[in-house]
Design a protein around this motif. Structure first.
Motif, PDB file in Angstrom:
ATOM      1  N   ARG A  77       3.628  -4.674  31.708  1.00  0.00           N
ATOM      2  CA  ARG A  77       4.359  -3.549  31.130  1.00  0.00           C
ATOM      3  C   ARG A  77       3.501  -2.743  30.162  1.00  0.00           C
ATOM      4  O   ARG A  77       2.451  -3.177  29.725  1.00  0.00           O
ATOM      5  CB  ARG A  77       5.590  -4.053  30.359  1.00  0.00           C
ATOM      6  CG  ARG A  77       6.583  -4.821  31.192  1.00  0.00           C
ATOM      7  CD  ARG A  77       7.769  -5.214  30.324  1.00  0.00           C
ATOM      8  NE  ARG A  77       8.714  -6.051  31.055  1.00  0.00           N
ATOM      9  CZ  ARG A  77       9.832  -6.542  30.533  1.00  0.00           C
ATOM     10  NH1 ARG A  77      10.153  -6.274  29.279  1.00  0.00           N
ATOM     11  NH2 ARG A  77      10.634  -7.286  31.258  1.00  0.00           N
ATOM     12  N   ARG A  78       4.038  -1.593  29.824  1.00  0.00           N
ATOM     13  CA  ARG A  78       3.498  -0.730  28.788  1.00  0.00           C
ATOM     14  C   ARG A  78       2.098  -0.250  29.151  1.00  0.00           C
ATOM     15  O   ARG A  78       1.698  -0.277  30.299  1.00  0.00           O
ATOM     16  CB  ARG A  78       3.545  -1.422  27.425  1.00  0.00           C
ATOM     17  CG  ARG A  78       4.941  -1.875  27.031  1.00  0.00           C
ATOM     18  CD  ARG A  78       4.952  -2.778  25.811  1.00  0.00           C
ATOM     19  NE  ARG A  78       4.475  -2.093  24.608  1.00  0.00           N
ATOM     20  CZ  ARG A  78       4.356  -2.683  23.429  1.00  0.00           C
ATOM     21  NH1 ARG A  78       4.678  -3.969  23.301  1.00  0.00           N
ATOM     22  NH2 ARG A  78       3.934  -2.004  22.379  1.00  0.00           N
ATOM     23  N   GLY A  79       1.383   0.235  28.155  1.00  0.00           N
ATOM     24  CA  GLY A  79       0.050   0.773  28.370  1.00  0.00           C
ATOM     25  C   GLY A  79       0.078   2.219  28.824  1.00  0.00           C
ATOM     26  O   GLY A  79       1.044   2.671  29.443  1.00  0.00           O
ATOM     27  N   PRO A  80      -0.965   2.974  28.521  1.00  0.00           N
ATOM     28  CA  PRO A  80      -0.967   4.410  28.791  1.00  0.00           C
ATOM     29  C   PRO A  80      -0.904   4.765  30.267  1.00  0.00           C
ATOM     30  O   PRO A  80      -0.264   5.758  30.633  1.00  0.00           O
ATOM     31  CB  PRO A  80      -2.270   4.900  28.154  1.00  0.00           C
ATOM     32  CG  PRO A  80      -3.115   3.681  27.998  1.00  0.00           C
ATOM     33  CD  PRO A  80      -2.180   2.553  27.795  1.00  0.00           C
ATOM     34  N   VAL A  81      -1.549   4.006  31.150  1.00  0.00           N
ATOM     35  CA  VAL A  81      -1.521   4.332  32.576  1.00  0.00           C
ATOM     36  C   VAL A  81      -0.122   4.126  33.139  1.00  0.00           C
ATOM     37  O   VAL A  81       0.438   4.986  33.821  1.00  0.00           O
ATOM     38  CB  VAL A  81      -2.562   3.501  33.350  1.00  0.00           C
ATOM     39  CG1 VAL A  81      -2.393   3.694  34.854  1.00  0.00           C
ATOM     40  CG2 VAL A  81      -3.977   3.884  32.925  1.00  0.00           C
TER      41      VAL A  81
END
Length: 402
Positions: A77-81
Motif C-alpha cells: 500500500r501507499r507510496g507515491p507510485v
C-alpha cells in the motif's frame, strides 16, 4: 455503467504528464491526472500492467469500492507510485459520475461553500530588488497572494529563483541537475527579503515563502520567529516531514503559520500534524493523495482540528488535477488557499478546461464533471521527454534535501 477500456497517455507539452482516460459502455468518458514528476513511466507501467486490466467490466459508478479495491486490495500500500495511479483512476471516475449526474463535480460533493477560490502564484528574483519588482508585477496582474523566493549571494540559482517551473528540468543527458545550498547564508537573507517586500508593497498583499524542506526544526523555528514582524500568510515546508514530531519544535517557538503536505500520499502522513494542530495548512493534492475520494477525507479530518486546505498547484501536476482541486476547494468548508503557477499555451491546448482566473481568484466553472478534458487526437505531437527534478548538495558536497 461498465468500464470498457482504460488508456494511459504520457505526453510532454513542455512538461511530462500522465493522463488516464476511462471509457464506458454508455459512451461517457472521464479523465484523471496520474503525474509523478520525474517518475512518470513508473506510474504509467503500474497503471497499464497492474491496474487497468483489473478494472475492465467493473461499474464505473462504484468509485468508492474501486478505490478500496486498489488501496486495501493491494498488499503493498501507499507510496507515491501507487497513490498517483489510484488518483488517476479515481479522478476519472468522479468525472464520469458528475457527467452522468449532469452537474459540475462541486455540486455532487455537496455544493459550493464560497463564490470563488483565493489563489496564490509565484514571484522570484536572483536578488532582493529583482524579487520586489517581480512581486509588484504579480500584483499588477491581479494576484492578492504571492509566494516570494530570492537567490542567495555566492550561490548559483536554486529552486524558486532560477529557471521557470513550467517546463521539464533536466541536464542535456536527462540526469538530475545538481543545486547548491547553504543554510547559514539563507537564514539572514529571507527576513531582509520580506522587510523589503512589505516596505515596497504594503500590508494588504498576502506573502508566502517556501523553504522546500531544507531546515532543521530549530533552524525553522528561528526563521519563523525572525519573519513574525512581516506577518507571512505562511512558511511552507520548513522541515522534512517524515518525522512529523519535528514540527513540535517549530510550533513552540513561532506564531508564523506553517504549511506542509504537497508530497504527502495519505492522511497517515499528516495524522499527527493535524491532530496536534502543529500546522495551519495542509497542502495535499488530488494527484498525490489518491484522488478526490481520499483528499476530501483528509480535508474533513483537517477541518476538525482548525487546519485549512491549501492544495499544491504547481506545474508538476496537469490541468486535470488543478480542475479537480478547484471543485474540492469550492466545496470544502475549511478552505484556505489554492496554489496556481499557471500553464503554457501548449499545455492548455492539450487540456481544454472550464476553470478561470479573475482578480486573484479561480473558479472551476459549471461544465459537467471536473471541467477539464484531454485532446487525445494531439497526444502523439507531444512525446515523453526524459526529465528529473534536481538534487541538492551543501557547499561541502553533502547531499541535502531538495
Amino acid at each position: 455503467m461498465k468500464i470498457t477500456d482504460i488508456r494511459i497517455f504520457v505526453t510532454c507539452p513542455g512538461r511530462n504528464f500522465v493522463t488516464v482516460k476511462i471509457y464506458t459502455d454508455e459512451g461517457l468518458t472521464g479523465v484523471g491526472d496520474a503525474t509523478l514528476n520525474g517518475r512518470e513511466l513508473a506510474v504509467a507501467s503500474y497503471l497499464k500492467d497492474h491496474v487497468a486490466p483489473c478494472l475492465i467490466g467493473r461499474d464505473a459508478l462504484c468509485s468508492e469500492d474501486i478505490w478500496h479495491y486498489l488501496y486495501r486490495g493491494a498488499y503493498w500500500r501507499r507510496g507515491p507510485v501507487t497513490m498517483a495511479s489510484i488518483a488517476g483512476i479515481d479522478t476519472a471516475l468522479w468525472d464520469i459520475r458528475a457527467k452522468a449526474a449532469g452537474m459540475p463535480l462541486y455540486q455532487l460533493l455537496g455544493g459550493a461553500s464560497r463564490d470563488r477560490v483565493l489563489c496564490y502564484t509565484h514571484a522570484q528574483g536572483t536578488g532582493i530588488s529583482e524579487a520586489v519588482v517581480a512581486v509588484g508585477a504579480r500584483i499588477d496582474e491581479g494576484y492578492l497572494a504571492i509566494r516570494a523566493q530570492v537567490g542567495i549571494p555566492g550561490l548559483p540559482d536554486i529552486y524558486g529563483t532560477g529557471v521557470s517551473g513550467l517546463t521539464n528540468t533536466a541536464s542535456d543527458n536527462a540526469t538530475p541537475r545538481e543545486e547548491m545550498w547553504s543554510t547559514s547564508k539563507y537564514l539572514p537573507r529571507i527576513p531582509r527579503l520580506f522587510e523589503a517586500l512589505r516596505a515596497a508593497h504594503g500590508e494588504e498583499v498576502h506573502l508566502l515563502h517556501d523553504v522546500h524542506h531544507r531546515l532543521s526544526p530549530i533552524e525553522a523555528a528561528r526563521l519563523g520567529k525572525d519573519l513574525e514582524p512581516f506577518r507571512l500568510f505562511w512558511l511552507e515546508d520548513a522541515v522534512p516531514a517524515e518525522n512529523q514530531e519535528g514540527f513540535r519544535v517549530v510550533r513552540q517557538h513561532t506564531t508564523t503559520p506553517l504549511a506542509v503536505g504537497e508530497v504527502f500520499n495519505t492522511v497517515w502522513d499528516a495524522k499527527l500534524l493535524i491532530e496536534e494542530q502543529l500546522i495551519d495548512f495542509i497542502r495535499t493534492t488530488c494527484v498525490h493523495a489518491g484522488g478526490p475520494t481520499a483528499l476530501r477525507r483528509i480535508m474533513d479530518f483537517a477541518g476538525l482540528h482548525h487546519v485549512r486546505t491549501a492544495c499544491h498547484g504547481a506545474a508538476d501536476m496537469s490541468p486535470i488535477c488543478l480542475g479537480a482541486n478547484l471543485h474540492l476547494d469550492l466545496w470544502v468548508p475549511n478552505f484556505g488557499i489554492q496554489e496556481y503557477s499557471g500553464y503554457t499555451e501548449e499545455m492548455l491546448s492539450l487540456f481544454p478546461h472550464a476553470w478561470s482566473f479573475s482578480g486573484g481568484y479561480l473558479h472551476p466553472g459549471e461544465a459537467h464533471g471536473h471541467g477539464v478534458d484531454f485532446d487525445e487526437s494531439h497526444a502523439d505531437e507531444y512525446p515523453y521527454q526524459p526529465a528529473y527534478l534536481p538534487v541538492n548538495r551543501l557547499e561541502d558536497g553533502t547531499l541535502w534535501h531538495w
